[in-house]
Design a protein around this motif. Sequence first.
Motif, PDB file in Angstrom:
ATOM      1  N   TYR A 135      -8.461 -22.083 -19.227  1.00 47.07           N
ATOM      2  CA  TYR A 135      -9.573 -21.136 -19.136  1.00 47.07           C
ATOM      3  C   TYR A 135     -10.552 -21.550 -18.034  1.00 47.07           C
ATOM      4  O   TYR A 135     -10.991 -20.728 -17.234  1.00 47.07           O
ATOM      5  CB  TYR A 135     -10.297 -21.035 -20.478  1.00 47.07           C
ATOM      6  N   GLU A 136     -10.896 -22.832 -17.998  1.00 47.32           N
ATOM      7  CA  GLU A 136     -11.826 -23.327 -16.985  1.00 47.32           C
ATOM      8  C   GLU A 136     -11.247 -23.172 -15.583  1.00 47.32           C
ATOM      9  O   GLU A 136     -11.969 -22.857 -14.642  1.00 47.32           O
ATOM     10  CB  GLU A 136     -12.191 -24.784 -17.257  1.00 47.32           C
ATOM     11  N   ILE A 180      -9.043 -20.847 -14.638  1.00 43.59           N
ATOM     12  CA  ILE A 180      -9.030 -19.420 -14.318  1.00 43.59           C
ATOM     13  C   ILE A 180     -10.434 -18.929 -13.980  1.00 43.59           C
ATOM     14  O   ILE A 180     -10.634 -18.192 -13.019  1.00 43.59           O
ATOM     15  CB  ILE A 180      -8.440 -18.607 -15.492  1.00 43.59           C
ATOM     16  N   GLN A 181     -11.423 -19.353 -14.756  1.00 50.19           N
ATOM     17  CA  GLN A 181     -12.796 -18.910 -14.554  1.00 50.19           C
ATOM     18  C   GLN A 181     -13.479 -19.627 -13.389  1.00 50.19           C
ATOM     19  O   GLN A 181     -14.525 -19.206 -12.935  1.00 50.19           O
ATOM     20  CB  GLN A 181     -13.625 -19.127 -15.832  1.00 50.19           C
ATOM     21  N   GLY A 182     -12.892 -20.716 -12.954  1.00 53.05           N
ATOM     22  CA  GLY A 182     -13.480 -21.478 -11.859  1.00 53.05           C
ATOM     23  C   GLY A 182     -14.689 -22.295 -12.304  1.00 53.05           C
ATOM     24  O   GLY A 182     -15.499 -22.706 -11.490  1.00 53.05           O
ATOM     25  N   GLU A 183     -14.802 -22.522 -13.611  1.00 55.31           N
ATOM     26  CA  GLU A 183     -15.925 -23.304 -14.132  1.00 55.31           C
ATOM     27  C   GLU A 183     -15.573 -24.786 -14.117  1.00 55.31           C
ATOM     28  O   GLU A 183     -14.428 -25.167 -14.283  1.00 55.31           O
ATOM     29  CB  GLU A 183     -16.237 -22.880 -15.568  1.00 55.31           C
TER      30      GLU A 183
END
Length: 140
Positions: free
Chosen positions: A116-117, A119-122
């Motif tokens: 998730y991180e 993909i979100q670029g976080e």
Amino acid sequence: MKKKHPPGLVAIVIYKGFVALLLAATSLVLLLALKNHEALVTLSQSYVLEGKLEIIEWLLEKVINVKRSTLKFSGIAVGIYALVSAIESVGLWYETTWTKILVIGLVGINIPPEIYELIQGERTVFMKTLLDKDLAQKIG
């Protein structure tokens, strides 16, 4: 006759045991901070800080500004993870079958948040902490 364990297994067990101890200490500190929250607030207000101790002031500020419910949840969650890590370490030492399933589960549980991180670029909380300008200035 004692069974000789492979060096890789010994290294993993030592690492897992160390992680369990570190997590248990972290859990204890979080729960003590929760118990003594008012004392920490008083300390931070009356503590005379010199330039060398800015990181202590920064740390006290961070702990004081965290909600009590968050401290409690964090302390309990880290304590549970420490217990599971200790059980995992013992299971690995005795080379039990259930430990293999536990290891797969513990490794696998971290994969979805990491995907998730990505993909979100976080950035992760750890990376945000490391790259925090205030912290970098205080250390440097």
